[in-house]
Design a protein around this motif. Structure first.
Motif, PDB file in Angstrom:
ATOM      1  N   ASP A 280      -5.805   7.232  10.236  1.00  0.00           N
ATOM      2  CA  ASP A 280      -6.115   6.049  11.039  1.00  0.00           C
ATOM      3  C   ASP A 280      -4.894   5.480  11.764  1.00  0.00           C
ATOM      4  O   ASP A 280      -4.976   4.435  12.393  1.00  0.00           O
ATOM      5  N   GLY A 281      -3.736   6.162  11.668  1.00  0.00           N
ATOM      6  CA  GLY A 281      -2.549   5.759  12.404  1.00  0.00           C
ATOM      7  C   GLY A 281      -1.560   4.924  11.608  1.00  0.00           C
ATOM      8  O   GLY A 281      -0.465   4.662  12.102  1.00  0.00           O
ATOM      9  N   ARG A 282      -1.910   4.496  10.414  1.00  0.00           N
ATOM     10  CA  ARG A 282      -0.985   3.709   9.594  1.00  0.00           C
ATOM     11  C   ARG A 282       0.120   4.597   9.041  1.00  0.00           C
ATOM     12  O   ARG A 282      -0.104   5.751   8.704  1.00  0.00           O
ATOM     13  N   LYS A 283       1.335   4.058   8.954  1.00  0.00           N
ATOM     14  CA  LYS A 283       2.446   4.746   8.298  1.00  0.00           C
ATOM     15  C   LYS A 283       2.648   4.083   6.951  1.00  0.00           C
ATOM     16  O   LYS A 283       2.903   2.888   6.879  1.00  0.00           O
ATOM     17  N   LEU A 284       2.492   4.881   5.883  1.00  0.00           N
ATOM     18  CA  LEU A 284       2.594   4.360   4.528  1.00  0.00           C
ATOM     19  C   LEU A 284       3.666   5.107   3.752  1.00  0.00           C
ATOM     20  O   LEU A 284       3.954   6.277   4.028  1.00  0.00           O
ATOM     21  N   PRO A 285       4.259   4.458   2.744  1.00  0.00           N
ATOM     22  CA  PRO A 285       5.175   5.167   1.852  1.00  0.00           C
ATOM     23  C   PRO A 285       4.425   6.274   1.115  1.00  0.00           C
ATOM     24  O   PRO A 285       3.249   6.133   0.792  1.00  0.00           O
ATOM     25  N   LEU A 286       5.093   7.388   0.857  1.00  0.00           N
ATOM     26  CA  LEU A 286       4.482   8.563   0.228  1.00  0.00           C
ATOM     27  C   LEU A 286       5.058   8.771  -1.161  1.00  0.00           C
ATOM     28  O   LEU A 286       6.276   8.798  -1.341  1.00  0.00           O
ATOM     29  N   PHE A 287       4.179   8.926  -2.146  1.00  0.00           N
ATOM     30  CA  PHE A 287       4.577   9.241  -3.515  1.00  0.00           C
ATOM     31  C   PHE A 287       3.875  10.533  -3.912  1.00  0.00           C
ATOM     32  O   PHE A 287       2.656  10.613  -3.879  1.00  0.00           O
TER      33      PHE A 287
ATOM     34  N   GLU B 208       9.955   8.781   1.264  1.00  0.00           N
ATOM     35  CA  GLU B 208       9.287   9.414   2.403  1.00  0.00           C
ATOM     36  C   GLU B 208       8.149   8.542   2.908  1.00  0.00           C
ATOM     37  O   GLU B 208       7.624   7.706   2.185  1.00  0.00           O
ATOM     38  N   MET B 209       7.749   8.793   4.149  1.00  0.00           N
ATOM     39  CA  MET B 209       6.620   8.099   4.767  1.00  0.00           C
ATOM     40  C   MET B 209       5.603   9.152   5.207  1.00  0.00           C
ATOM     41  O   MET B 209       5.951  10.305   5.435  1.00  0.00           O
TER      42      MET B 209
ATOM     43  N   GLU C 236       0.843  -1.193   0.000  1.00  0.00           N
ATOM     44  CA  GLU C 236       0.000   0.000   0.000  1.00  0.00           C
ATOM     45  C   GLU C 236       0.879   1.245   0.000  1.00  0.00           C
ATOM     46  O   GLU C 236       1.833   1.351   0.783  1.00  0.00           O
ATOM     47  N   VAL C 237       0.557   2.184  -0.889  1.00  0.00           N
ATOM     48  CA  VAL C 237       1.297   3.440  -1.024  1.00  0.00           C
ATOM     49  C   VAL C 237       0.287   4.577  -1.059  1.00  0.00           C
ATOM     50  O   VAL C 237      -0.762   4.470  -1.690  1.00  0.00           O
ATOM     51  N   CYS C 238       0.601   5.680  -0.388  1.00  0.00           N
ATOM     52  CA  CYS C 238      -0.238   6.870  -0.406  1.00  0.00           C
ATOM     53  C   CYS C 238       0.289   7.820  -1.481  1.00  0.00           C
ATOM     54  O   CYS C 238       1.452   8.209  -1.467  1.00  0.00           O
ATOM     55  N   PHE C 239      -0.575   8.168  -2.426  1.00  0.00           N
ATOM     56  CA  PHE C 239      -0.246   9.126  -3.469  1.00  0.00           C
ATOM     57  C   PHE C 239      -0.886  10.464  -3.107  1.00  0.00           C
ATOM     58  O   PHE C 239      -2.059  10.512  -2.745  1.00  0.00           O
TER      59      PHE C 239
ATOM     60  N   VAL D  76      -4.935   6.020  -1.513  1.00  0.00           N
ATOM     61  CA  VAL D  76      -4.090   4.876  -1.190  1.00  0.00           C
ATOM     62  C   VAL D  76      -4.420   3.742  -2.148  1.00  0.00           C
ATOM     63  O   VAL D  76      -5.587   3.427  -2.374  1.00  0.00           O
ATOM     64  N   THR D  77      -3.383   3.168  -2.719  1.00  0.00           N
ATOM     65  CA  THR D  77      -3.545   2.016  -3.601  1.00  0.00           C
ATOM     66  C   THR D  77      -2.300   1.148  -3.488  1.00  0.00           C
ATOM     67  O   THR D  77      -1.283   1.568  -2.940  1.00  0.00           O
ATOM     68  N   ARG D  78      -2.397  -0.057  -4.004  1.00  0.00           N
ATOM     69  CA  ARG D  78      -1.245  -0.952  -3.990  1.00  0.00           C
ATOM     70  C   ARG D  78      -0.340  -0.599  -5.157  1.00  0.00           C
ATOM     71  O   ARG D  78      -0.801  -0.406  -6.273  1.00  0.00           O
ATOM     72  N   SER D  79       0.962  -0.497  -4.886  1.00  0.00           N
ATOM     73  CA  SER D  79       1.916  -0.095  -5.903  1.00  0.00           C
ATOM     74  C   SER D  79       3.294  -0.643  -5.558  1.00  0.00           C
ATOM     75  O   SER D  79       3.574  -1.011  -4.414  1.00  0.00           O
ATOM     76  N   CYS D  80       4.169  -0.660  -6.554  1.00  0.00           N
ATOM     77  CA  CYS D  80       5.561  -1.035  -6.319  1.00  0.00           C
ATOM     78  C   CYS D  80       6.476   0.159  -6.597  1.00  0.00           C
ATOM     79  O   CYS D  80       7.668  -0.007  -6.812  1.00  0.00           O
ATOM     80  N   ALA D  81       5.922   1.374  -6.572  1.00  0.00           N
ATOM     81  CA  ALA D  81       6.700   2.593  -6.814  1.00  0.00           C
ATOM     82  C   ALA D  81       7.731   2.790  -5.710  1.00  0.00           C
ATOM     83  O   ALA D  81       7.451   2.569  -4.532  1.00  0.00           O
ATOM     84  N   ASN D  82       8.931   3.214  -6.111  1.00  0.00           N
ATOM     85  CA  ASN D  82       9.986   3.490  -5.137  1.00  0.00           C
ATOM     86  C   ASN D  82       9.698   4.811  -4.433  1.00  0.00           C
ATOM     87  O   ASN D  82       9.409   5.812  -5.084  1.00  0.00           O
ATOM     88  N   THR D  83       9.760   4.805  -3.130  1.00  0.00           N
ATOM     89  CA  THR D  83       9.510   6.013  -2.342  1.00  0.00           C
ATOM     90  C   THR D  83      10.608   6.179  -1.309  1.00  0.00           C
ATOM     91  O   THR D  83      11.236   5.213  -0.889  1.00  0.00           O
TER      92      THR D  83
END
Length: 84
Positions: free
Chosen positions: A39-46, A33-34, A11-14, A24-31
């Motif tokens: 809701d408290g989740r820490k996700l990669p940021l693109f 930043e977080m 899961e990555v946040c765009f 938020v969607t599933r991705s393999c993009a290199n990131t």
């Protein structure tokens, strides 16, 4: 399925930088930043320059460039008097 040939989807946040829209969607993009979600989740940021929320085609603010006839007709009208 073969092992080791599929990318690591997560899961990555765009974020659209022009208006702050997040999705938020599933991705393999290199990131690098977080981001911490509401809701408290820490996700990669693109970061995106534009998305469907800000692009003129999707927002309906796109302007038609060719409203007064075609390009050939404009050319003929402009140079009609010089061709004699």
């Amino acid at each position: 399925m073969k092992e080791g040939i599929h990318p690591n989807y997560r899961e990555v946040c765009f974020v659209d930088l022009s208006n702050g829209f997040k999705f938020v969607t599933r991705s393999c993009a290199n990131t690098k930043e977080m981001i911490e979600m509401e809701d408290g989740r820490k996700l990669p940021l693109f970061k995106l320059d534009t998305s469907s929320e800000s692009h003129p085609f999707y927002t309906g603010t796109q302007k038609s460039v060719d409203t007064m006839g075609g390009r050939v007709e404009k050319f003929r009208n402009r140079f009609a008097r010089s061709v004699k």
